[in-house]
Write a protein that holds these residues in place. Sequence first.
Motif, PDB file in Angstrom:
ATOM      1  N   ILE A 121      92.538 -78.660  -8.371  1.00 29.57           N
ATOM      2  CA  ILE A 121      91.130 -78.801  -8.745  1.00 29.57           C
ATOM      3  C   ILE A 121      91.018 -79.240 -10.204  1.00 29.57           C
ATOM      4  CG2 ILE A 121      88.955 -77.558  -9.054  1.00 29.57           C
ATOM      5  CD1 ILE A 121      89.746 -75.838  -6.639  1.00 29.57           C
ATOM      6  N   ASP A 122      91.828 -78.637 -11.070  1.00 28.98           N
ATOM      7  CA  ASP A 122      91.826 -79.061 -12.484  1.00 28.98           C
ATOM      8  C   ASP A 122      92.212 -80.534 -12.611  1.00 28.98           C
ATOM      9  OD1 ASP A 122      91.109 -76.526 -13.344  1.00 28.98           O
ATOM     10  OD2 ASP A 122      93.180 -75.883 -13.679  1.00 28.98           O
ATOM     11  N   THR A 123      93.199 -80.951 -11.818  1.00 28.12           N
ATOM     12  CA  THR A 123      93.634 -82.347 -11.848  1.00 28.12           C
ATOM     13  C   THR A 123      92.517 -83.267 -11.358  1.00 28.12           C
ATOM     14  OG1 THR A 123      95.934 -81.672 -11.465  1.00 28.12           O
ATOM     15  CG2 THR A 123      95.388 -83.968 -11.006  1.00 28.12           C
ATOM     16  N   LEU A 124      91.786 -82.830 -10.326  1.00 26.42           N
ATOM     17  CA  LEU A 124      90.652 -83.612  -9.832  1.00 26.42           C
ATOM     18  C   LEU A 124      89.559 -83.729 -10.889  1.00 26.42           C
ATOM     19  CD1 LEU A 124      88.998 -85.058  -7.666  1.00 26.42           C
ATOM     20  CD2 LEU A 124      88.360 -82.803  -6.756  1.00 26.42           C
ATOM     21  N   ILE A 125      89.270 -82.635 -11.569  1.00 23.21           N
ATOM     22  CA  ILE A 125      88.268 -82.659 -12.641  1.00 23.21           C
ATOM     23  C   ILE A 125      88.697 -83.627 -13.738  1.00 23.21           C
ATOM     24  CG2 ILE A 125      87.185 -81.273 -14.463  1.00 23.21           C
ATOM     25  CD1 ILE A 125      87.521 -78.865 -12.460  1.00 23.21           C
ATOM     26  N   LEU A 240      88.167 -67.893   0.879  1.00 23.83           N
ATOM     27  CA  LEU A 240      88.969 -68.668  -0.067  1.00 23.83           C
ATOM     28  C   LEU A 240      88.291 -70.003  -0.376  1.00 23.83           C
ATOM     29  CD1 LEU A 240      91.448 -69.173  -1.770  1.00 23.83           C
ATOM     30  CD2 LEU A 240      92.650 -69.946   0.296  1.00 23.83           C
ATOM     31  N   GLN A 241      87.741 -70.654   0.639  1.00 24.28           N
ATOM     32  CA  GLN A 241      87.049 -71.915   0.392  1.00 24.28           C
ATOM     33  C   GLN A 241      85.900 -71.735  -0.605  1.00 24.28           C
ATOM     34  OE1 GLN A 241      86.105 -74.872   3.304  1.00 24.28           O
ATOM     35  NE2 GLN A 241      87.358 -73.874   4.855  1.00 24.28           N
ATOM     36  N   GLU A 242      85.126 -70.669  -0.418  1.00 22.81           N
ATOM     37  CA  GLU A 242      83.999 -70.421  -1.313  1.00 22.81           C
ATOM     38  C   GLU A 242      84.493 -70.137  -2.726  1.00 22.81           C
ATOM     39  OE1 GLU A 242      80.442 -69.956  -3.084  1.00 22.81           O
ATOM     40  OE2 GLU A 242      80.863 -70.836  -1.112  1.00 22.81           O
ATOM     41  N   LYS A 243      85.588 -69.419  -2.839  1.00 21.35           N
ATOM     42  CA  LYS A 243      86.152 -69.109  -4.151  1.00 21.35           C
ATOM     43  C   LYS A 243      86.597 -70.383  -4.873  1.00 21.35           C
ATOM     44  CE  LYS A 243      89.588 -65.971  -6.230  1.00 21.35           C
ATOM     45  NZ  LYS A 243      90.658 -64.984  -5.917  1.00 21.35           N
ATOM     46  N   LEU A 244      87.283 -71.277  -4.143  1.00 23.33           N
ATOM     47  CA  LEU A 244      87.752 -72.518  -4.746  1.00 23.33           C
ATOM     48  C   LEU A 244      86.595 -73.474  -5.039  1.00 23.33           C
ATOM     49  CD1 LEU A 244      90.924 -73.076  -2.526  1.00 23.33           C
ATOM     50  CD2 LEU A 244      90.899 -72.370  -4.922  1.00 23.33           C
ATOM     51  N   LEU A 245      85.620 -73.522  -4.129  1.00 24.29           N
ATOM     52  CA  LEU A 245      84.458 -74.378  -4.355  1.00 24.29           C
ATOM     53  C   LEU A 245      83.673 -73.901  -5.577  1.00 24.29           C
ATOM     54  CD1 LEU A 245      82.548 -76.662  -3.557  1.00 24.29           C
ATOM     55  CD2 LEU A 245      81.427 -75.070  -1.960  1.00 24.29           C
ATOM     56  N   SER A 246      83.493 -72.598  -5.712  1.00 22.85           N
ATOM     57  CA  SER A 246      82.764 -72.057  -6.862  1.00 22.85           C
ATOM     58  C   SER A 246      83.480 -72.394  -8.167  1.00 22.85           C
ATOM     59  CB  SER A 246      82.598 -70.538  -6.724  1.00 22.85           C
ATOM     60  OG  SER A 246      81.792 -70.224  -5.608  1.00 22.85           O
ATOM     61  N   TYR A 247      84.811 -72.336  -8.141  1.00 29.56           N
ATOM     62  CA  TYR A 247      85.595 -72.698  -9.317  1.00 29.56           C
ATOM     63  C   TYR A 247      85.327 -74.150  -9.712  1.00 29.56           C
ATOM     64  CZ  TYR A 247      89.741 -73.581 -12.225  1.00 29.56           C
ATOM     65  OH  TYR A 247      90.579 -73.937 -13.244  1.00 29.56           O
ATOM     66  N   TYR A 248      85.304 -75.031  -8.718  1.00 29.65           N
ATOM     67  CA  TYR A 248      85.030 -76.444  -8.994  1.00 29.65           C
ATOM     68  C   TYR A 248      83.604 -76.641  -9.515  1.00 29.65           C
ATOM     69  CZ  TYR A 248      83.941 -81.345  -8.157  1.00 29.65           C
ATOM     70  OH  TYR A 248      83.523 -82.638  -8.313  1.00 29.65           O
ATOM     71  N   LEU A 249      82.631 -76.003  -8.860  1.00 31.45           N
ATOM     72  CA  LEU A 249      81.235 -76.183  -9.261  1.00 31.45           C
ATOM     73  C   LEU A 249      80.979 -75.664 -10.671  1.00 31.45           C
ATOM     74  CD1 LEU A 249      79.338 -75.288  -5.964  1.00 31.45           C
ATOM     75  CD2 LEU A 249      79.715 -77.553  -6.955  1.00 31.45           C
ATOM     76  N   ARG A 250      81.641 -74.567 -11.043  1.00 31.23           N
ATOM     77  CA  ARG A 250      81.476 -74.049 -12.407  1.00 31.23           C
ATOM     78  C   ARG A 250      81.953 -75.067 -13.432  1.00 31.23           C
ATOM     79  NH1 ARG A 250      83.206 -69.113 -10.122  1.00 31.23           N
ATOM     80  NH2 ARG A 250      85.335 -69.458 -10.917  1.00 31.23           N
ATOM     81  N   THR A 255      75.451 -74.704 -10.220  1.00 36.25           N
ATOM     82  CA  THR A 255      75.560 -73.751  -9.111  1.00 36.25           C
ATOM     83  C   THR A 255      74.311 -73.855  -8.233  1.00 36.25           C
ATOM     84  OG1 THR A 255      74.596 -72.006 -10.514  1.00 36.25           O
ATOM     85  CG2 THR A 255      77.005 -72.102 -10.367  1.00 36.25           C
ATOM     86  N   LEU A 256      73.680 -75.015  -8.222  1.00 36.87           N
ATOM     87  CA  LEU A 256      72.452 -75.199  -7.471  1.00 36.87           C
ATOM     88  C   LEU A 256      72.716 -75.177  -5.972  1.00 36.87           C
ATOM     89  CD1 LEU A 256      70.842 -78.094  -9.553  1.00 36.87           C
ATOM     90  CD2 LEU A 256      70.284 -75.654  -9.659  1.00 36.87           C
ATOM     91  N   LEU A 257      71.728 -74.711  -5.205  1.00 39.93           N
ATOM     92  CA  LEU A 257      71.843 -74.693  -3.759  1.00 39.93           C
ATOM     93  C   LEU A 257      72.051 -76.103  -3.213  1.00 39.93           C
ATOM     94  CD1 LEU A 257      71.681 -73.144  -1.081  1.00 39.93           C
ATOM     95  CD2 LEU A 257      69.190 -73.425  -1.158  1.00 39.93           C
ATOM     96  N   THR A 258      71.380 -77.081  -3.842  1.00 39.78           N
ATOM     97  CA  THR A 258      71.522 -78.453  -3.367  1.00 39.78           C
ATOM     98  C   THR A 258      72.952 -78.957  -3.499  1.00 39.78           C
ATOM     99  OG1 THR A 258      70.805 -79.228  -5.547  1.00 39.78           O
ATOM    100  CG2 THR A 258      69.143 -79.126  -3.808  1.00 39.78           C
ATOM    101  N   ASP A 259      73.728 -78.440  -4.439  1.00 36.83           N
ATOM    102  CA  ASP A 259      75.118 -78.858  -4.583  1.00 36.83           C
ATOM    103  C   ASP A 259      75.925 -78.485  -3.347  1.00 36.83           C
ATOM    104  OD1 ASP A 259      74.860 -79.894  -7.254  1.00 36.83           O
ATOM    105  OD2 ASP A 259      74.683 -77.823  -7.911  1.00 36.83           O
ATOM    106  N   ARG A 260      75.674 -77.314  -2.806  1.00 40.61           N
ATOM    107  CA  ARG A 260      76.368 -76.907  -1.593  1.00 40.61           C
ATOM    108  C   ARG A 260      75.881 -77.716  -0.386  1.00 40.61           C
ATOM    109  NH1 ARG A 260      77.555 -72.829  -4.786  1.00 40.61           N
ATOM    110  NH2 ARG A 260      79.411 -71.574  -4.340  1.00 40.61           N
TER     111      ARG A 260
END
Length: 332
Positions: A121-125, A240-250, A255-260
Amino acid sequence: MSTTPFLNTQQLQWLEQQCTQRQQTIQHIVALQEHADHRKYYRIITQSDSIICMHAMTKFNATPFLESTRTLANLGLPIAQVLSHSEKLKLTLIEDFGKVSLLSLAKHRHNDYLFYYYQSIDTLIDWQRKTQNLTPPTNYDQNKALTDAQLCITWFCHQWANISLNHSQQILWERTLAYINDLWQQIPQTICHRDYHADNLLVSNNRIGIIDHQDLATGPIYYDIASLLNDHYITHSPTLQEKLLSYYLRSQDTTLLTDREHYYIVVYQRHLKNLGIFCRLHCRDNKSWYLKFLPRMLHVMELCATHLPKLRPLTDLLYQTYLMRTSLRSSA
C-alpha cells in the motif's frame, strides 16, 4: 545447458550471446507459470545469478512494456529493469526479482505477509504521488470500463453459461451499468497500474518490486487498491480488508462515505470484467484453470452488494447463472 521446446535455436543463441556479454554462462532454463495473455516467461539460471526472459507471442506488443519500464524506473519506482531486448526474436531479458511473490506469502500466511501488504500500500501511494504528472496514452474512463464490463454478458453468460438475457434481465443489466457509470465519473483520477495484485508484487531484499505494468493508464484512484485487496487468487476476511482499506484512505486524508462507495463500485466493475475474461480464457484459449476463481469473484460481488444495494439484483442473477451452469455440468 538444459533447453526448452518453446525457444528455437536462434533464440537460444541470442540468450547465450547476451549472457556471454554479461560474463555469465547459462546453466538451466526453467519455464515459469504460463501467463494469461500472449507471453511466456523463463528463468535463466547462470553460474552467478538468474535473469528473466519474456517471450512475446505474435499478438503481444512489447512497446508499452518497454516504454512504461523506462518511465517508471526514471521516477525511482521499484520496477524490474530491462537488460536487453530483441524485437526480431520477441525476447526481452529482465531483472529477476526472485521467486517470492506477495501472493505466495499470503497463501501460506507467512509471518511477514501483513507487513508486506502494508508495504504494498505504501508503494502504491508512492506510485500515485510520483506519477501524478505523467500523461499515459490510455485513459481508462467510464466508456472503457463499461465496455470491459460487457465481457461478462458476452463470455460468462452467452459463451460459458449458454444463456441469453430476457427483456427484464437486459433492463436490469442496463440499469446497473448506468449506476456504475454515474459513480465512475465522480471518482478522482490517478495513474493506474491496472493489475496491481499480489502475484504481480514480488518480495526482493525485503522490498516490494512491481512487475507487469504495461497497461498503465489514467483511471479511478481506487482501481489499484481494489485490485490488491480483492485479488481473485486469494480471499481476505472482511475485517482485514477494512483494516487495509482504512490504512490506504487515511493516507489520502479522506474517510468520506462516498470514498467507500467509489471503492466498491470499482471492485464490482473489475469482477464483471474478470468474469468475462476468465470465461473467455476457458472458451477461446483452452485455459480452463481460471474457472476455479469464479466462485471467489462472485462472493466478492456479493460483499459489494451489501455496501451498494443497487448491485444486489444483478449479483443475484449472475450467481444464479453460475449455479445453473455448474449444476447442469455436474448432472451431465
